[in-house]
Structure formats: C-alpha cells, structure tokens
Design a protein around this motif. Structure first.
Motif, PDB file in Angstrom:
ATOM      1  N   ILE A  15       5.885  -0.408 -49.941  1.00  0.00           N
ATOM      2  CA  ILE A  15       5.164   0.478 -50.478  1.00  0.00           C
ATOM      3  C   ILE A  15       5.331   0.784 -51.818  1.00  0.00           C
ATOM      4  N   ILE A  16       4.535   0.371 -52.882  1.00  0.00           N
ATOM      5  CA  ILE A  16       4.876   0.829 -54.282  1.00  0.00           C
ATOM      6  C   ILE A  16       3.828   1.624 -54.942  1.00  0.00           C
ATOM      7  N   SER A  17       2.656   1.483 -54.855  1.00  0.00           N
ATOM      8  CA  SER A  17       1.473   2.267 -55.306  1.00  0.00           C
ATOM      9  C   SER A  17       1.628   3.736 -54.721  1.00  0.00           C
ATOM     10  N   GLU A  18       0.985   4.652 -55.470  1.00  0.00           N
ATOM     11  CA  GLU A  18       0.833   6.233 -55.189  1.00  0.00           C
ATOM     12  C   GLU A  18      -0.242   6.260 -53.967  1.00  0.00           C
ATOM     13  N   GLU A  19      -1.122   5.170 -53.840  1.00  0.00           N
ATOM     14  CA  GLU A  19      -2.040   5.323 -52.798  1.00  0.00           C
ATOM     15  C   GLU A  19      -1.374   5.072 -51.740  1.00  0.00           C
ATOM     16  N   GLU A  20      -0.708   4.093 -51.407  1.00  0.00           N
ATOM     17  CA  GLU A  20       0.056   3.667 -50.436  1.00  0.00           C
ATOM     18  C   GLU A  20       1.127   4.732 -49.977  1.00  0.00           C
ATOM     19  N   LYS A  21       1.832   5.199 -50.921  1.00  0.00           N
ATOM     20  CA  LYS A  21       2.913   6.277 -50.671  1.00  0.00           C
ATOM     21  C   LYS A  21       2.381   7.382 -50.112  1.00  0.00           C
ATOM     22  N   ILE A  22       1.082   7.977 -50.534  1.00  0.00           N
ATOM     23  CA  ILE A  22       0.346   9.076 -49.761  1.00  0.00           C
ATOM     24  C   ILE A  22       0.024   8.631 -48.381  1.00  0.00           C
ATOM     25  N   LEU A  23      -0.413   7.668 -48.243  1.00  0.00           N
ATOM     26  CA  LEU A  23      -0.605   7.116 -46.906  1.00  0.00           C
ATOM     27  C   LEU A  23       0.793   7.129 -46.003  1.00  0.00           C
ATOM     28  N   PHE A  24       1.824   6.644 -46.416  1.00  0.00           N
ATOM     29  CA  PHE A  24       3.051   6.605 -45.845  1.00  0.00           C
ATOM     30  C   PHE A  24       3.645   8.037 -45.533  1.00  0.00           C
ATOM     31  N   TYR A  25       3.667   9.101 -46.555  1.00  0.00           N
ATOM     32  CA  TYR A  25       3.575  10.588 -46.323  1.00  0.00           C
ATOM     33  C   TYR A  25       2.783  11.093 -44.992  1.00  0.00           C
ATOM     34  N   GLU A  26       1.436  10.768 -45.076  1.00  0.00           N
ATOM     35  CA  GLU A  26       0.716  11.330 -44.156  1.00  0.00           C
ATOM     36  C   GLU A  26       0.983  10.850 -42.588  1.00  0.00           C
ATOM     37  N   LEU A  27       1.350   9.498 -42.686  1.00  0.00           N
ATOM     38  CA  LEU A  27       1.946   8.947 -41.358  1.00  0.00           C
ATOM     39  C   LEU A  27       3.141   9.567 -40.990  1.00  0.00           C
ATOM     40  N   ARG A  28       4.099   9.996 -41.768  1.00  0.00           N
ATOM     41  CA  ARG A  28       5.085  10.691 -41.361  1.00  0.00           C
ATOM     42  C   ARG A  28       5.002  12.144 -40.920  1.00  0.00           C
TER      43      ARG A  28
END
Length: 75
Positions: A15-28
């Motif tokens: 996960i590199i893009s900011e968009e994907e990081k946001i999805l990752f943080y939301e899943l957490r």
C-alpha cells in the motif's frame, strides 16, 4: 480457488498511495476501534499510530469495487 482465479478477482501488494493508506487506516479502525474496542472512537474514523511512519503496509483489494478485503502491517 485456483491461483489464476484469485489473481483475476483480487489485486495484492504494498500500500503506497494516500488513497490506499486511508482505506487501510479505515479498515484498522473497523477492527480495532469498532470491533475490539481497543481504542477510543475518533471523528476521523481511522486508526493510526506513531509506528505507521516506520511500517510497510500490504493489502488485498477486490478488483470489482476496490474494497480492501485483507491487510497486514510490518513494523
């Protein structure tokens, strides 16, 4: 599910893009705040911590809807 079928349905990698990081943080957030209640709720709806800057994050996304269905973090 065969490996070729898996690759047709899912996209996995770092996960590199900011968009994907946001999805990752939301899943957490869903797992650790809503599900397990290990952290207090916050208005951002994302679970982050001081180790994120030192971490490598990996995710598996459904190709149809770009939904993050699995994730891991290496610190």
């Amino acid at each position: 599910m065969e490996q070729s079928q898996f690759r047709e349905r899912f996209r996995c990698g770092e996960i590199i893009s900011e968009e994907e990081k946001i999805l990752f943080y939301e899943l957490r957030y869903q797992e650790y705040v809503v599900g397990k209640e290990w952290e207090p709720p916050n208005p951002a709806g994302m679970e982050t911590d001081c180790l994120d800057q030192f971490s490598y994050c990996f995710g598996c996304f459904n190709r149809e809807n770009n939904l993050l269905v699995a994730a891991a973090r290496l610190i």
